[in-house]
Each structure stands twice: as structure tokens, then as C-alpha cells.
Design a protein around this motif. Structure first.
Motif, PDB file in Angstrom:
ATOM      1  N   TYR A 211       0.834  -1.203   0.000  1.00  0.00           N
ATOM      2  CA  TYR A 211       0.000   0.000   0.000  1.00  0.00           C
ATOM      3  C   TYR A 211       0.869   1.253   0.000  1.00  0.00           C
ATOM      4  O   TYR A 211       0.643   2.188  -0.779  1.00  0.00           O
ATOM      5  N   ARG A 212       1.878   1.260   0.866  1.00  0.00           N
ATOM      6  CA  ARG A 212       2.767   2.418   0.953  1.00  0.00           C
ATOM      7  C   ARG A 212       3.524   2.631  -0.368  1.00  0.00           C
ATOM      8  O   ARG A 212       3.645   3.756  -0.855  1.00  0.00           O
ATOM      9  N   ASP A 213       4.017   1.536  -0.949  1.00  0.00           N
ATOM     10  CA  ASP A 213       4.778   1.651  -2.196  1.00  0.00           C
ATOM     11  C   ASP A 213       3.908   2.196  -3.330  1.00  0.00           C
ATOM     12  O   ASP A 213       4.351   3.059  -4.103  1.00  0.00           O
ATOM     13  N   LYS A 214       2.687   1.695  -3.425  1.00  0.00           N
ATOM     14  CA  LYS A 214       1.788   2.144  -4.493  1.00  0.00           C
ATOM     15  C   LYS A 214       1.418   3.619  -4.307  1.00  0.00           C
ATOM     16  O   LYS A 214       1.298   4.366  -5.289  1.00  0.00           O
ATOM     17  N   CYS A 215       1.222   4.035  -3.065  1.00  0.00           N
ATOM     18  CA  CYS A 215       0.893   5.436  -2.798  1.00  0.00           C
ATOM     19  C   CYS A 215       2.065   6.344  -3.174  1.00  0.00           C
ATOM     20  O   CYS A 215       1.874   7.429  -3.731  1.00  0.00           O
ATOM     21  N   LYS A 216       3.283   5.893  -2.876  1.00  0.00           N
ATOM     22  CA  LYS A 216       4.476   6.676  -3.242  1.00  0.00           C
ATOM     23  C   LYS A 216       4.595   6.778  -4.759  1.00  0.00           C
ATOM     24  O   LYS A 216       4.932   7.842  -5.300  1.00  0.00           O
ATOM     25  N   GLU A 217       4.332   5.665  -5.455  1.00  0.00           N
ATOM     26  CA  GLU A 217       4.393   5.674  -6.921  1.00  0.00           C
ATOM     27  C   GLU A 217       3.391   6.662  -7.505  1.00  0.00           C
ATOM     28  O   GLU A 217       3.634   7.265  -8.559  1.00  0.00           O
ATOM     29  N   ALA A 218       2.270   6.841  -6.794  1.00  0.00           N
ATOM     30  CA  ALA A 218       1.233   7.763  -7.276  1.00  0.00           C
ATOM     31  C   ALA A 218       1.588   9.217  -7.023  1.00  0.00           C
ATOM     32  O   ALA A 218       0.902  10.116  -7.502  1.00  0.00           O
ATOM     33  N   GLY A 219       2.661   9.445  -6.244  1.00  0.00           N
ATOM     34  CA  GLY A 219       3.086  10.820  -5.984  1.00  0.00           C
ATOM     35  C   GLY A 219       2.700  11.345  -4.624  1.00  0.00           C
ATOM     36  O   GLY A 219       2.868  12.537  -4.340  1.00  0.00           O
ATOM     37  N   ILE A 220       2.207  10.479  -3.753  1.00  0.00           N
ATOM     38  CA  ILE A 220       1.843  10.899  -2.401  1.00  0.00           C
ATOM     39  C   ILE A 220       3.101  10.929  -1.537  1.00  0.00           C
ATOM     40  O   ILE A 220       3.894   9.993  -1.551  1.00  0.00           O
ATOM     41  N   LYS A 221       3.265  11.997  -0.778  1.00  0.00           N
ATOM     42  CA  LYS A 221       4.462  12.163   0.034  1.00  0.00           C
ATOM     43  C   LYS A 221       4.508  11.135   1.166  1.00  0.00           C
ATOM     44  O   LYS A 221       3.473  10.751   1.719  1.00  0.00           O
ATOM     45  N   ASP A 222       5.708  10.716   1.507  1.00  0.00           N
ATOM     46  CA  ASP A 222       5.902   9.668   2.515  1.00  0.00           C
ATOM     47  C   ASP A 222       5.235  10.020   3.839  1.00  0.00           C
ATOM     48  O   ASP A 222       4.622   9.172   4.498  1.00  0.00           O
ATOM     49  N   GLY A 223       5.346  11.284   4.247  1.00  0.00           N
ATOM     50  CA  GLY A 223       4.773  11.701   5.517  1.00  0.00           C
ATOM     51  C   GLY A 223       3.262  11.680   5.556  1.00  0.00           C
ATOM     52  O   GLY A 223       2.657  11.732   6.636  1.00  0.00           O
ATOM     53  N   GLU A 224       2.624  11.613   4.390  1.00  0.00           N
ATOM     54  CA  GLU A 224       1.161  11.593   4.317  1.00  0.00           C
ATOM     55  C   GLU A 224       0.604  10.175   4.272  1.00  0.00           C
ATOM     56  O   GLU A 224      -0.614   9.998   4.255  1.00  0.00           O
ATOM     57  N   ILE A 225       1.503   9.172   4.260  1.00  0.00           N
ATOM     58  CA  ILE A 225       1.071   7.771   4.176  1.00  0.00           C
ATOM     59  C   ILE A 225       1.226   7.122   5.550  1.00  0.00           C
ATOM     60  O   ILE A 225       2.302   7.188   6.147  1.00  0.00           O
ATOM     61  N   PRO A 226       0.181   6.473   6.075  1.00  0.00           N
ATOM     62  CA  PRO A 226       0.285   5.821   7.381  1.00  0.00           C
ATOM     63  C   PRO A 226       1.361   4.742   7.386  1.00  0.00           C
ATOM     64  O   PRO A 226       1.608   4.096   6.360  1.00  0.00           O
ATOM     65  N   PRO A 227       2.033   4.526   8.523  1.00  0.00           N
ATOM     66  CA  PRO A 227       3.079   3.490   8.593  1.00  0.00           C
ATOM     67  C   PRO A 227       2.511   2.080   8.498  1.00  0.00           C
ATOM     68  O   PRO A 227       1.322   1.855   8.760  1.00  0.00           O
ATOM     69  N   VAL A 228       3.367   1.144   8.137  1.00  0.00           N
ATOM     70  CA  VAL A 228       2.969  -0.262   8.039  1.00  0.00           C
ATOM     71  C   VAL A 228       2.451  -0.739   9.398  1.00  0.00           C
ATOM     72  O   VAL A 228       3.035  -0.435  10.436  1.00  0.00           O
ATOM     73  N   GLY A 229       1.341  -1.480   9.366  1.00  0.00           N
ATOM     74  CA  GLY A 229       0.759  -2.003  10.599  1.00  0.00           C
ATOM     75  C   GLY A 229      -0.354  -1.145  11.163  1.00  0.00           C
ATOM     76  O   GLY A 229      -1.104  -1.600  12.036  1.00  0.00           O
ATOM     77  N   THR A 230      -0.486   0.081  10.668  1.00  0.00           N
ATOM     78  CA  THR A 230      -1.561   0.961  11.123  1.00  0.00           C
ATOM     79  C   THR A 230      -2.892   0.483  10.553  1.00  0.00           C
ATOM     80  O   THR A 230      -2.974   0.075   9.394  1.00  0.00           O
ATOM     81  N   LYS A 231      -3.941   0.530  11.386  1.00  0.00           N
ATOM     82  CA  LYS A 231      -5.282   0.177  10.895  1.00  0.00           C
ATOM     83  C   LYS A 231      -5.983   1.460  10.451  1.00  0.00           C
ATOM     84  O   LYS A 231      -6.097   2.405  11.228  1.00  0.00           O
ATOM     85  N   ILE A 232      -6.397   1.501   9.209  1.00  0.00           N
ATOM     86  CA  ILE A 232      -7.079   2.683   8.694  1.00  0.00           C
ATOM     87  C   ILE A 232      -8.503   2.323   8.290  1.00  0.00           C
ATOM     88  O   ILE A 232      -8.800   1.180   7.946  1.00  0.00           O
ATOM     89  N   GLY A 233      -9.378   3.304   8.373  1.00  0.00           N
ATOM     90  CA  GLY A 233     -10.776   3.097   8.002  1.00  0.00           C
ATOM     91  C   GLY A 233     -11.207   4.081   6.937  1.00  0.00           C
ATOM     92  O   GLY A 233     -10.449   4.398   6.027  1.00  0.00           O
ATOM     93  N   LEU A 234     -12.417   4.597   7.100  1.00  0.00           N
ATOM     94  CA  LEU A 234     -12.961   5.498   6.086  1.00  0.00           C
ATOM     95  C   LEU A 234     -13.413   6.817   6.713  1.00  0.00           C
ATOM     96  O   LEU A 234     -12.679   7.776   6.727  1.00  0.00           O
ATOM     97  N   GLY A 235     -14.614   6.853   7.279  1.00  0.00           N
ATOM     98  CA  GLY A 235     -15.141   8.103   7.802  1.00  0.00           C
ATOM     99  C   GLY A 235     -15.923   8.844   6.731  1.00  0.00           C
ATOM    100  O   GLY A 235     -15.685   8.671   5.530  1.00  0.00           O
ATOM    101  N   SER A 236     -16.864   9.680   7.155  1.00  0.00           N
ATOM    102  CA  SER A 236     -17.790  10.318   6.210  1.00  0.00           C
ATOM    103  C   SER A 236     -17.074  11.216   5.206  1.00  0.00           C
ATOM    104  O   SER A 236     -17.366  11.172   4.003  1.00  0.00           O
ATOM    105  N   THR A 237     -16.132  12.046   5.667  1.00  0.00           N
ATOM    106  CA  THR A 237     -15.454  12.969   4.757  1.00  0.00           C
ATOM    107  C   THR A 237     -14.702  12.207   3.675  1.00  0.00           C
ATOM    108  O   THR A 237     -14.802  12.525   2.478  1.00  0.00           O
ATOM    109  N   TYR A 238     -13.956  11.185   4.082  1.00  0.00           N
ATOM    110  CA  TYR A 238     -13.201  10.385   3.121  1.00  0.00           C
ATOM    111  C   TYR A 238     -14.157   9.640   2.184  1.00  0.00           C
ATOM    112  O   TYR A 238     -13.944   9.598   0.970  1.00  0.00           O
TER     113      TYR A 238
END
Length: 450
Positions: A211-238
Motif C-alpha cells: 500500500y505504501r509503495d503504491k501510494c508513493k508511486e502515485a506521488g503521495i508524500k511519505d509523511g502523508e502515508i500511514p506506517p505499516v501495521g496501522t489500521k485505517i478506516g474510512l469516515g464520512s469525509t473520506y
């Protein structure tokens, strides 16, 4: 500006139909989340209240000396405790949210197939670019050349669906000889959404290295990508943003390929894109209207100057109402409207908020203009602010012999009578004919931005 300006819904075109299908699906999913997510949270909250009330009622009775009372109290409290732990371990709102999110990308995947079929049907010469081997058995089994071509196309579509979206777009760029399919601001966000879909499908939302590698390839900055092992969800805004992203990708991809592949259909493509822009203005989704207006204006070719002017007027409306009044003003001021048609002159005056001049032009145009009709003054989003002014009220009265509010009340009464008549008809029809997709527009009647 509206239907008479070339913004009416076009006759069904296979590409337009595919685009509208994915747009409606994205809006339906957004509306479903807005409707049922709060309901799921409410039901869970009320269920906890019921469990609490049951424990408060029967808990004290466990010490009662009456044996029958103690048995009933034990049964009820045991049931309440079991239900409590069931509720505590369940997360129906999350199940609904993730399920809807996954269906959003299922809609997009279906759209890719619909779009490819539409383009190949409209331009059969595209089959010549498919480099695919067929077995001798496939050729013998085909009852006709059309059936063979259909099989080749279905295999091609299936191959597209099995690869990542970034690879998918690369293939489409080569196939249709376009180098700009992914060169827009929302592309990285769309790829991140697709990768989050994979996490929720296969990893319960736990961030992986892929996930992190693909996000970096898309041009997303490293600091904006959650670290490996983090659980992420959605939320209304997202979630709502993802719905708009899929709609945006669907429109931009469809129209780019349509215009490139079928340049002789530029007028029809213009009409459809203007219809989508006008619809966004009608529902008050200014951000979506701005996105569509910018995309429409940036198209290298328009069928005619009238389309260009119409797009500018509607794009300026979106900018103005999306808190970008200065940009809207710059756009309007960049055009010489003096030699244009009356509807464009009036539009420019209204967007500049030059109410006195706009009222004068209203009177000059008169009450029998085919485009600037009484209905137009009621329905066009362009007149949203103008309708609230004294200048508009006086000019309207002079033109039509009655006040705007009187006509509005009459229209409301007519609509109420019509709705009641339809309701009475439905009550007497226990087996009505099914409606076609063109006849069923419940979502158009329910603003999905409310």
C-alpha cells in the motif's frame, strides 16, 4: 443556462449512457451512506439503551425471595448480558460503510466494461488494435464474425479488470494514443482510494508495505502515508470524497476517450458534458460543478462558440458559489460579451451582480423570447441570487403581468395536485408496469448534497 442552451439530456448514446450509469451509482452509494449510516448508529445506540433498561429492571430482582421472580430475573438478565456482548462485538455501521465503499469500485469496474463496449460498437475499427491470439476451436465455435469479435472484446475487458488501475490507464493511453489520461490533480487520490479498497478487502484495513509503495508511486508524500501495521478506516469525509472521485474519473475518462475516438461526435459530446455540468448546478453541488466546468472549459475543441460561452457561464457560476468569486469575475471579464446573444449578455450582467442593467435587459428581451422564457427565470441556477433582488421582482412583474411569488405559488399548487393525482393512480394499480431507467429519477428529486 439550461435545456434550450444545449444542456438538455441527450438521446441515449452508448458512451453517455455508460458515463451516466457510473455517475448515478456513485451518487446512489453516497446517498445510501448518508441515509443508512446514521440509522445504523442510532439502532446500535438504542439497542444498548434497551439492554441497560433490561438490566436495571431485572438485576435487582435476582435477590428477590420469590423463586419464580428470581428465575424470570435470571433469564432476562442472562439474555441482556448475552445481547450486550453481541452488541459490543458487532459493528454494523462499519460493515455497511465498507460494503458500500467496495461497491463503489465494483461500479467503476463495471463501467470500464460498459465504456469499452460502447467505444468499440461505435468504432469497429478499434478491433484492429487488439493483439490477441485465438485458438482454432474458438474460431470454429463462433457462429459469426460478430460473435468472435464479441468474445475478443470480452476477453480484453476481463484482462483490463484484473490489473491495477495504474496499469489499466497505461494500456488505455497506448491503445487510444493519449498521453494525458492521468495528468490531473485527483489521480493520486484515486489511486490511494483503490489501494485502500484492497486493504479493506484483504487485510481488514491494516496498512501493508505494498500500500505504501503504491501510494508513493502515485506521488503521495511519505509523511502523508500511514506506517505499516496501522489500521485505517474510512469516515464520512473520506467516503463522500471517494464517491466524488469515482464520478470524476468516470466522466473524465469517458469524455476523453469519446472525443479522441469519435471526433465527428464532438457536438454530441459537448451537449452531454454541458448537461452534466448543468445538473451539478441544479443540485447545488458547487464543487462537482466546478470540477466539471474546469474540465469542460479545458477541452481543446468545442463544437461551436455557443458551447464555449455556455460552459464559461456555468463554470463561472460554480466558481462564484464555491467561494471563488474573484476567479469567477476574472473569467467573466476576460470575454467580450457585447457582440454575443442576449442570454449571454444577461448571464454576464447577472454574474457581475449588475442588477439594474440586468433588469433593463430583461425588459428589452421581452416576455416571448424562446430561450429567456418565464420558465427560465424560475428554473435556471444562473438567476439564483438575482431572483432575490427588487430589480428582478419589478422587471418580472412588468414582463409577465404578475409577480414572481404569485407564479411560484401557482406552480407549487399545480405540482401538489399532480403528485396527489399520481398517488391516487398508484393506489389503484396493484401491478404497475415497470419503469425504465430513463423514467426513474428518484435521485434527481433528492439532492444528494443536502
Amino acid at each position: 443556462m439550461t435545456a434550450s442552451s444545449g444542456l438538455a439530456k441527450t438521446d441515449v448514446h452508448p458512451v453517455a449512457s455508460a458515463i451516466e450509469q457510473v455517475a448515478h451509482r456513485a451518487r446512489d452509494i453516497k446517498l445510501a451512506a448518508r441515509t443508512y449510516m446514521p440509522l445504523a448508529h442510532t439502532i446500535k445506540k438504542e439497542s444498548f439503551k434497551e439492554v441497560k433498561a433490561q438490566l436495571e429492571t431485572y438485576g435487582p430482582l435476582l435477590e428477590n425471595e420469590n423463586r419464580k421472580t428470581k428465575v424470570i430475573a435470571f433469564k432476562e438478565t442472562s439474555q441482556a448480558i448475552r445481547w450486550y456482548w453481541r452488541l459490543k462485538g458487532s459493528n454494523v455501521p462499519s460493515v455497511i460503510e465498507v460494503g458500500l465503499f467496495l461497491s463503489l469500485f465494483a461500479a467503476y469496474d463495471a463501467y470500464i466494461g460498459d465504456l469499452m463496449r460502447a467505444l468499440y460498437v461505435r468504432k469497429p475499427a478499434l478491433f484492429g488494435a487488439i493483439n490477441k491470439e485465438l485458438s482454432f476451436k474458438d474460431v470454429l465455435d463462433a457462429e459469426s464474425l460478430d460473435m468472435l469479435k464479441e468474445k475478443v472484446l470480452e476477453d480484453e475487458i476481463e484482462d483490463l479488470r484484473r490489473i491495477s488501475y495504474s496499469d489499466q490507464f497505461s494500456i488505455l493511453e497506448r491503445r487510444f494514443e493519449i498521453s494525458t489520461l492521468t495528468k490531473f490533480d485527483s489521480w493520486p487520490a484515486f489511486l490511494e482510494c483503490s489501494q485502500r479498497r484492497n486493504l479493506l478487502t484483504h487485510c481488514d484495513g491494516i496498512v501493508s508495505r505494498q500500500y505504501r509503495d503504491k501510494c508513493k508511486e502515485a506521488g503521495i508524500k511519505d509523511g502523508e502515508i500511514p506506517p505499516v501495521g496501522t489500521k485505517i478506516g474510512l469516515g464520512s469525509t473520506y467516503f463522500y470524497g471517494a464517491c466524488e472521485l469515482v464520478l470524476e474519473i468516470g466522466v473524465k475518462l469517458g469524455h476523453t476517450l469519446w472525443r479522441k475516438t469519435l471526433p465527428d461526435e464532438l457536438a454530441e459530446a459537448d451537449r452531454h458534458l454541458m448537461y452534466l455540468l448543468y445538473s451539478a448546478l441544479e443540485t447545488g453541488n458547487w464543487a462537482r460543478a466546478e470540477m466539471l466546468g474546469e474540465f469542460a472549459l479545458n477541452q481543446r475543441s468545442k463544437a461551436n462558440e455557443r458551447n464555449e460561452k455556455t460552459i464559461i457561464i456555468n463554470y463561472a457560476q460554480a466558481l462564484k458559489r464555491n467561494d471563488k468569486a474573484e476567479k469567477a469575475a476574472e473569467l467573466i471579464e476576460s470575454i467580450d460579451w457585447s457582440a454575443t446573444r442576449d442570454e449571454f449578455k444577461l448571464s454576464a450582467l447577472v454574474l457581475r451582480e449588475r442588477w439594474d442593467e440586468a433588469a433593463v435587459l430583461m425588459r428589452e428581451v421581452g416576455s416571448d423570447d424562446q430561450l429567456l422564457s418565464e420558465e427560465a427565470y424560475h428554473l435556471w441556477p444562473l438567476f439564483l441570487e438575482f431572483r432575490e433582488t427588487e430589480q428582478f421582482a419589478l422587471a418580472y412583474q412588468d414582463l409577465f403581468g404578475h409577480s414572481y411569488s404569485e407564479k411560484l405559488e401557482q406552480d407549487i399548487l399545480t405540482a401538489e395536485v399532480s403528485l396527489q393525482s399520481e398517488a391516487d393512480t398508484d393506489e389503484g394499480d396493484t401491478h404497475p408496469e415497470p419503469r425504465t431507467s430513463q423514467e426513474s429519477h428518484f435521485q434527481e428529486a433528492i439532492p444528494d448534497e443536502a
